[in-house]
Design an enzyme around this catalytic site. Sequence first.
Site, PDB file in Angstrom:
ATOM      1  N   GLU A   1       0.824  -1.191   0.000  1.00 45.17           N
ATOM      2  CA  GLU A   1       0.000   0.000   0.000  1.00 45.17           C
ATOM      3  C   GLU A   1       0.857   1.240   0.000  1.00 45.17           C
ATOM      4  O   GLU A   1       1.976   1.241   0.506  1.00 45.17           O
ATOM      5  CB  GLU A   1      -0.935  -0.006   1.202  1.00 45.17           C
ATOM      6  CG  GLU A   1      -2.129  -0.861   0.914  1.00 45.17           C
ATOM      7  CD  GLU A   1      -3.082  -0.954   2.077  1.00 45.17           C
ATOM      8  OE1 GLU A   1      -4.179  -1.479   1.890  1.00 45.17           O
ATOM      9  OE2 GLU A   1      -2.718  -0.508   3.171  1.00 45.17           O
TER      10      GLU A   1
ATOM     11  N   CYS B   1       3.843   8.446   0.852  1.00 50.04           N
ATOM     12  CA  CYS B   1       4.497   7.533   1.793  1.00 50.04           C
ATOM     13  C   CYS B   1       4.705   6.204   1.065  1.00 50.04           C
ATOM     14  O   CYS B   1       3.736   5.549   0.676  1.00 50.04           O
ATOM     15  CB  CYS B   1       3.587   7.352   3.006  1.00 50.04           C
ATOM     16  SG  CYS B   1       4.222   6.189   4.194  1.00 50.04           S
TER      17      CYS B   1
ATOM     18  N   CYS C   1       8.280  -6.742   7.030  1.00 56.30           N
ATOM     19  CA  CYS C   1       9.502  -6.248   7.658  1.00 56.30           C
ATOM     20  C   CYS C   1      10.065  -7.352   8.531  1.00 56.30           C
ATOM     21  O   CYS C   1       9.309  -8.044   9.210  1.00 56.30           O
ATOM     22  CB  CYS C   1       9.192  -5.013   8.509  1.00 56.30           C
ATOM     23  SG  CYS C   1      10.659  -4.228   9.206  1.00 56.30           S
TER      24      CYS C   1
ATOM     25  N   CYS D   1       9.184  -4.496  15.781  1.00 58.69           N
ATOM     26  CA  CYS D   1       8.831  -3.444  16.741  1.00 58.69           C
ATOM     27  C   CYS D   1       7.436  -3.779  17.273  1.00 58.69           C
ATOM     28  O   CYS D   1       6.533  -4.095  16.498  1.00 58.69           O
ATOM     29  CB  CYS D   1       8.855  -2.078  16.070  1.00 58.69           C
ATOM     30  SG  CYS D   1      10.451  -1.740  15.292  1.00 58.69           S
TER      31      CYS D   1
ATOM     32  N   CYS E   1       4.143  -2.000  15.980  1.00 61.92           N
ATOM     33  CA  CYS E   1       3.965  -1.851  14.526  1.00 61.92           C
ATOM     34  C   CYS E   1       3.317  -3.092  13.936  1.00 61.92           C
ATOM     35  O   CYS E   1       3.792  -4.210  14.161  1.00 61.92           O
ATOM     36  CB  CYS E   1       5.319  -1.601  13.870  1.00 61.92           C
ATOM     37  SG  CYS E   1       5.232  -1.559  12.074  1.00 61.92           S
TER      38      CYS E   1
ATOM     39  N   CYS F   1       0.490   5.025   9.446  1.00 63.30           N
ATOM     40  CA  CYS F   1       1.727   4.250   9.559  1.00 63.30           C
ATOM     41  C   CYS F   1       1.492   3.009  10.405  1.00 63.30           C
ATOM     42  O   CYS F   1       0.776   3.054  11.378  1.00 63.30           O
ATOM     43  CB  CYS F   1       2.802   5.051  10.275  1.00 63.30           C
ATOM     44  SG  CYS F   1       3.225   6.557   9.472  1.00 63.30           S
TER      45      CYS F   1
END
Length: 395
Positions: free
Chosen positions: A116, A129, A136, A140, A143, A376
């Site tokens: 996205e 963005c 990933c 974290c 996230c 985010c």
Amino acid sequence: MTALSAHSAPDAPAPAKTSLLGLTRAQLGDALRTLDLPEREVRMRVNQLWNWIYFHGVRDFDAMLNVSKVLRGRLAEKFTLARPEVVSEQVSTDGTRKWLIRMPPVDAKDKGAEIECVYIPESDRGTLCVSSQVGCTLTCTFCHTGTQKLVRNLTTQEIVSQLVVAREKLGDFPGLTPPDDGIVPTGEGVRAVSNIVFMGMGEPLYNLDNVCDALAIMSDGDGLSLSKRRITVSTSGVVPQIGELGERSGAMLAISLHAVRDDLRDKLVPLNKKYDIAELLQACRDYPGASNARRITFEYVMLKGVNDSDADARELVRLLKGIPAKINLIPFNPWPGAPYECSDWARIEKFSDIVFNAGYASPVRTPRGRDILAACGQLKSETEKLRARARLAAD
Ligand code: SAH
Ligand code: SF4
């Protein structure tokens, strides 16, 4: 059935043509060499193609009027200017747009990654963005991207094509019409996309080569022409690669700091166990080109009762002393099952006041596109939820 068709071999599938979109100048030269063009012609043709692909944003070789018809035909036989597919577009009431983009498979095993990409218009700028990876490898704890299983680096082509697709959708190439919504910035010399942030999915410094090539393409003055001062790469703190990013790309740097003590940062950003706060801040002090005019952004996600006390704010200010810094407070965007809550608004304001009184402009990043979940750390999650729901409905 005729004898001829009975004996002829079944049609072999035509080899997939390569898209020239998203190639570097060197790669474009290599592609042209496969057509056996004389070396002196290659350079000229690279410049012509570059201008058509990245400045004009053409989708068809026939639009390349200063390229001979014969060469246009030969290019079209072997190559395309195909873009990845935009699977869906959502437009928020505040003008934020979110596109789900499906990349063509890169090899036989790849099913075609989906990522996205979010566009945020403001009165004086339009920020895109972009993602650098699918998923990933870092974890974290606040996230959502870190919980995704599938991870691979995006290619240079895939990174650049996010910008091209966005500019197309926003009518931001010559000859296209921008949306008439009074929100997307338009007008003479105005760019709908003026800024890029690598704050979508993935850790850009784990894909440094492709990110640097993409940055060179995006900032090339004869093409997409974005100012390097308006391209920001955000990292969770891959210390050994920070200096290299600055030297190779000249991009602006953002650091996902989120905590001022190692024991807490070890939990929030587990990469901290490898590269601690002191090492990270030293890499920032050494970042090539950092100055008061080119400040490093420190991102700080506001987590209720975790990292949002007055003492945390004061320690943040102390830690950043001597570094040309901006502080960006981000309200936590919750996702289903997230182990944190966003700090209360009054707490964020108090934290922000302490930072402000120490001399930092500390804009709190206003949540944008909340109605389309464009924030985010939760990109793709909503789409996945919808899919899961659709699957359940189909069972
Ligand atoms: N991997 C890079 C860039 C992508 S994340 C990095 O970590 O910097 C972009 C920013 O969004 C980072 O500052 C990240 O910490 C923040 N972020 C991730 N999840 C979030 C969430 N749920 N709410 C608010 N910010 C989040
Ligand atoms: Fe990866 Fe950045 Fe999310 Fe951490 S915050 S898991 S580094 S995308």
